[in-house]
Design an enzyme around this catalytic site. Structure first.
Site, PDB file in Angstrom:
ATOM      1  N   GLU A 132       0.851  -1.266   0.009  1.00  0.00           N
ATOM      2  CA  GLU A 132       0.000  -0.071  -0.051  1.00  0.00           C
ATOM      3  C   GLU A 132       0.766   1.253   0.028  1.00  0.00           C
ATOM      4  O   GLU A 132       0.631   2.212  -0.521  1.00  0.00           O
ATOM      5  CB  GLU A 132      -0.828   0.165   1.233  1.00  0.00           C
ATOM      6  N   ARG A 159       1.525   4.063  -3.061  1.00  0.00           N
ATOM      7  CA  ARG A 159       0.959   5.602  -2.806  1.00  0.00           C
ATOM      8  C   ARG A 159       2.091   6.404  -3.279  1.00  0.00           C
ATOM      9  O   ARG A 159       2.112   7.354  -3.863  1.00  0.00           O
ATOM     10  CB  ARG A 159       0.834   5.882  -1.378  1.00  0.00           C
ATOM     11  N   ARG A 160       3.523   5.830  -3.071  1.00  0.00           N
ATOM     12  CA  ARG A 160       4.617   6.592  -3.492  1.00  0.00           C
ATOM     13  C   ARG A 160       4.703   6.528  -5.176  1.00  0.00           C
ATOM     14  O   ARG A 160       5.039   7.378  -5.760  1.00  0.00           O
ATOM     15  CB  ARG A 160       6.081   6.162  -2.986  1.00  0.00           C
ATOM     16  N   CYS A 205      -0.029  -0.060   8.131  1.00  0.00           N
ATOM     17  CA  CYS A 205      -0.835   0.428   6.855  1.00  0.00           C
ATOM     18  C   CYS A 205      -2.147   1.149   7.140  1.00  0.00           C
ATOM     19  O   CYS A 205      -2.646   2.265   6.677  1.00  0.00           O
ATOM     20  CB  CYS A 205      -0.850  -0.648   5.978  1.00  0.00           C
ATOM     21  N   LYS A 237      -1.319   4.547   8.306  1.00  0.00           N
ATOM     22  CA  LYS A 237      -0.944   5.719   7.381  1.00  0.00           C
ATOM     23  C   LYS A 237      -2.165   5.871   6.507  1.00  0.00           C
ATOM     24  O   LYS A 237      -2.368   7.163   5.967  1.00  0.00           O
ATOM     25  CB  LYS A 237       0.067   4.708   6.639  1.00  0.00           C
ATOM     26  N   ARG A 292      -4.296   8.375   7.723  1.00  0.00           N
ATOM     27  CA  ARG A 292      -3.617   9.745   7.818  1.00  0.00           C
ATOM     28  C   ARG A 292      -4.035  10.420   6.444  1.00  0.00           C
ATOM     29  O   ARG A 292      -4.284  11.632   6.394  1.00  0.00           O
ATOM     30  CB  ARG A 292      -2.167   9.663   7.881  1.00  0.00           C
TER      31      ARG A 292
END
Length: 321
Positions: free
Chosen positions: A40, A44-45, A161, A164, A167
């Protein structure tokens, strides 16, 4: 990514795998190592890389590139996604941490509720275990990790995860640097391939922070559509691999990263590391200064004079009291 109501026209932006985090001794103070190689996080990166590429298209000189970008210029400042652009996160199983710890098995349709919603352990922040799998609750105190402490053997802690993603549902997936250019970008949906439990997933993703207050303008508590596919995959017992794979649209090849070191097996930095993403930001930020210098040269070339600058000492100040 979808750009309309027809899901058949959806586009795969990035693909990633991974279940491990970096070993503390391999941390990089130059931003050259990936700290968290869970799928995950890598996805996202990869998405952030894609967003930089799209912004570069928008700011490019080619009208064709400008039009194919997913960004628009905001009325006040910065950029935002076109109205019909939405991002969706698919995860093969529930994210580690609060979303998974209380639903280790598939739940039947009639068993999606939480029978013990008020237990203290529900919703707690949890950290991943260095060089292992699974998560543990964070301590209520002493949450600051030190560089020398980790290098001397203290276990490196990385937020789960579930935490995160929660967030991202507040600050967006674009990250701090990209926020300089873009409005917050949120996932419109999160779909699980297995271990979907409606109550646990919604609590982990946003419900446990529903009382959040005083968010700055443009930021909000995002509540994405949550769903699980009907033909969940059977669990495959076995030791998880130590490598992570990433790919994003436009890439010529997969990148394989050793999750223990945060680099590839040749010791080279990932295209997703902090150093690489910061370089992309600097490249975009430089365009502003290039435009400013072009303006100054235009005044000079037209014989209209030279731009006068204030003493450099005026900008050498601290923000502290």
């Amino acid at each position: 990514m979808t750009t309309g109501t027809d899901v058949k026209e959806a586009q795969v932006i990035c693909v990633s795998t991974g279940t491990k985090c970096i070993n503390g001794e391999y941390m990089s103070d130059r931003g050259l190592a990936l700290n968290d190689c869970h799928a995950e996080i890598i996805a996202r990166r990869s998405l952030i890389r894609y967003l930089y590429t799209q912004l570069e298209h928008f700011l490019g000189n080619s009208r064709e590139e400008h039009q194919k970008s997913i960004f628009l210029r905001c009325d006040k400042r910065g950029y935002r996604l076109k109205d019909n652009v939405q991002f969706h996160l698919y995860i093969s199983t529930s994210p580690c941490g609060d979303a998974r710890i209380f639903s280790p098995h598939e739940a039947a349709v009639e068993d999606q509720g939480d029978r013990h919603p008020n237990r203290k352990a529900r919703g707690q922040l949890r950290t991943k275990i260095e060089s292992g799998e699974g998560t543990i609750p964070v301590r209520s105190s002493n949450t600051i990790q030190t560089w020398d402490g980790v290098l001397q053997g203290e276990r490196l802690l990385t937020m789960s995860c579930s935490d995160k993603i929660a967030r991202w549902n507040v600050v967006g997936v674009q990250g701090s640097l990209m926020s300089y250019f873009s409005e917050p970008i949120y996932f419109s949906s999160i779909i699980l391939g297995s271990l979907y439990h409606a109550d646990h997933l919604s609590r982990a993703m946003y419900q446990r922070i529903s009382e959040i207050e005083e968010l700055p303008a443009q930021f909000s508590l995002n509540r994405p559509l949550l769903s699980g596919i009907s033909n969940a995959e059977a669990r495959q017992p076995g030791k998880a691999p130590n490598f992570s794979v990433n790919w994003a649209v436009g890439d010529q090849a997969l990148e394989v990263i050793n999750a223990t070191t945060g680099k590839d097996d040749m010791g080279r930095a990932s295209r997703l590391c902090k150093h690489a993403l910061y370089s992309r930001w600097v490249r975009l930020h430089t365009k502003y200064h290039e435009a400013k210098q072009s303006l100054i040269r235009a005044f000079h070339k037209a014989g209209l004079g030279a731009w006068v600058k204030k003493p450099i000492e005026q900008d050498q100040f601290a923000l502290g009291p």
